[in-house]
Design a protein around this motif. Structure first.
Motif, mmCIF file in Angstrom:
data_model
loop_
_atom_site.group_PDB
_atom_site.id
_atom_site.type_symbol
_atom_site.label_atom_id
_atom_site.label_comp_id
_atom_site.label_asym_id
_atom_site.label_seq_id
_atom_site.Cartn_x
_atom_site.Cartn_y
_atom_site.Cartn_z
ATOM 1 N N ARG A 140 -10.153 -6.909 2.647
ATOM 2 C CA ARG A 140 -9.183 -6.101 2.618
ATOM 3 C C ARG A 140 -9.625 -5.484 3.004
ATOM 4 O O ARG A 140 -8.793 -4.436 3.330
ATOM 5 N N THR A 141 -10.866 -4.952 2.311
ATOM 6 C CA THR A 141 -11.069 -3.064 2.584
ATOM 7 C C THR A 141 -11.254 -3.441 3.886
ATOM 8 O O THR A 141 -11.573 -2.167 4.523
ATOM 9 N N LEU A 142 -12.165 -4.038 4.863
ATOM 10 C CA LEU A 142 -13.593 -4.074 5.696
ATOM 11 C C LEU A 142 -11.928 -3.906 7.025
ATOM 12 O O LEU A 142 -12.104 -3.487 7.906
ATOM 13 N N LEU A 143 -11.127 -4.852 7.127
ATOM 14 C CA LEU A 143 -10.404 -5.609 8.172
ATOM 15 C C LEU A 143 -8.510 -5.015 7.644
ATOM 16 O O LEU A 143 -8.414 -4.571 8.708
ATOM 17 N N PHE A 144 -8.598 -6.043 6.400
ATOM 18 C CA PHE A 144 -7.008 -6.055 6.149
ATOM 19 C C PHE A 144 -6.669 -4.991 5.495
ATOM 20 O O PHE A 144 -6.542 -5.211 4.579
ATOM 21 N N ASN A 145 -6.942 -3.755 6.005
ATOM 22 C CA ASN A 145 -6.345 -2.571 5.652
ATOM 23 C C ASN A 145 -4.771 -1.404 5.630
ATOM 24 O O ASN A 145 -5.101 -1.592 6.972
ATOM 25 N N SER A 158 0.689 -0.963 0.091
ATOM 26 C CA SER A 158 -0.477 0.017 -0.268
ATOM 27 C C SER A 158 0.839 1.172 -0.353
ATOM 28 O O SER A 158 1.788 1.363 0.778
ATOM 29 N N LYS A 159 0.247 2.377 -1.131
ATOM 30 C CA LYS A 159 0.869 3.394 -0.605
ATOM 31 C C LYS A 159 0.740 4.887 0.100
ATOM 32 O O LYS A 159 1.236 5.788 0.267
ATOM 33 N N GLN A 160 -0.262 4.096 1.014
ATOM 34 C CA GLN A 160 -0.673 4.505 2.078
ATOM 35 C C GLN A 160 -0.175 5.041 3.263
ATOM 36 O O GLN A 160 -0.351 6.212 3.926
ATOM 37 N N GLN A 161 0.916 4.267 3.335
ATOM 38 C CA GLN A 161 1.391 4.254 5.059
ATOM 39 C C GLN A 161 2.548 5.260 4.382
ATOM 40 O O GLN A 161 2.788 5.537 5.480
ATOM 41 N N ASN A 162 2.763 5.441 3.220
ATOM 42 C CA ASN A 162 3.766 7.036 3.288
ATOM 43 C C ASN A 162 3.258 7.807 2.834
ATOM 44 O O ASN A 162 3.541 9.241 3.195
ATOM 45 N N SER A 163 1.757 8.131 2.671
ATOM 46 C CA SER A 163 1.162 8.925 2.632
ATOM 47 C C SER A 163 0.600 10.019 3.916
ATOM 48 O O SER A 163 1.350 9.175 4.898
ATOM 49 N N GLU A 164 -0.024 11.293 4.206
ATOM 50 C CA GLU A 164 -0.143 11.527 4.877
ATOM 51 C C GLU A 164 -1.252 11.065 5.716
ATOM 52 O O GLU A 164 -2.347 10.799 5.349
#
Length: 256
Positions: free
Chosen positions: A133-138, A7-13
């Motif tokens: 993956r959307t509801l829990l493992f995200n 995921s790229k979200q971890q590096n984003s704000e």
């Protein structure tokens, strides 16, 4: 299933957290109060604009969840499947009241939404992107990349996919339970013709009772699914809870 991409979200704000009090106030407390007291409080002001004041009260009460959805989206730049479904449910309730649709359709609407969600969760198992993956493992809940790396190191990816499938069935079960309870509760409580003061009062009662009777059991099943998922991750990878959950490491540092 194909391997989940990092995921790229971890590096984003990080996404701002939702204000729980505003959520409850706009989506539950204020609509309930207005549906019960709206005509008494400002029925006189609505009479020149609405032939049926009850419809005006219903529109005002349901405007609060809509306003909150728009506000929260622009505030946090984020929405999820539940907020969208909630908005659709509110709009359908308003449509039933305005168009004087037979009350029986209110119960159908209340059951149809979680039923569709449950079926979507099950169908998603046959796609590359299961909704678990959307509801829990995200990435908002867990360190997804870290877990995937640990799974590869322990050669446990196939076993993890089986665990995700099991958790998916638990999630689908929670939605199907919600659909059944929604239908029973709606048929028991909401019995007056739509577009009337009695209908508004019954909708507010339905909203109040839906939390202890519907939300709590469904949430309990989802918590069990999350517990099973976290337990499986620890067993397969050796990662501790604070290494998996987002924000848990920071809390651990503060405690120490």
């Amino acid at each position: 299933m194909p391997e989940q991409q990092p995921s790229k979200q971890q590096n984003s704000e990080p996404v701002k957290k939702e204000n729980t009090f505003l959520n409850l106030g706009f989506n539950l407390v204020l609509p309930i109060l207005l549906l019960n007291k709206g005509k008494e409080w400002f029925g006189g002001q609505l009479e020149p604009y609405f032939e049926n004041v009850a419809v005006g009260v219903l529109l005002i009460a349901l405007a609060f969840p809509v306003v909150y959805f728009v506000y929260d989206y622009f505030k946090r730049k984020k929405y999820n499947i539940f907020s969208i479904i909630g908005l659709i449910s509110v709009l359908l309730t308003g449509g039933i009241g305005i168009l004087n649709i037979p009350t029986e359709w209110f119960a159908v609407k209340e059951a149809a939404i979680p039923l569709i969600l449950g079926l979507a969760v099950m169908i998603s198992l046959k796609t590359p992107y299961p909704l678990v993956r959307t509801l829990l493992f995200n990435p908002e809940i867990m360190h997804v990349d870290r877990v995937h790396e640990a799974l590869r190191e322990h050669d446990a990816e196939a076993e993890f996919e089986k665990l995700l499938t099991f958790c998916t069935w638990l999630l689908a079960g929670s939605f199907l339970l919600s659909a059944v309870l929604n239908f029973i509760l709606a048929r028991w409580i909401v019995v007056s013709p739509s577009g009337t003061d009695a209908f508004n009062a019954e909708v507010s009662k339905m909203m109040a009772w839906s939390w202890p009777i519907i939300a709590v059991p469904s949430m309990a099943i989802m918590i069990v699914a999350l517990y099973k998922l976290l337990g499986g991750i620890k067993r397969m990878t050796g990662l501790e809870l604070e290494q998996v959950l987002q924000g848990a490491e920071a809390k651990e540092v503060k405690k120490s």
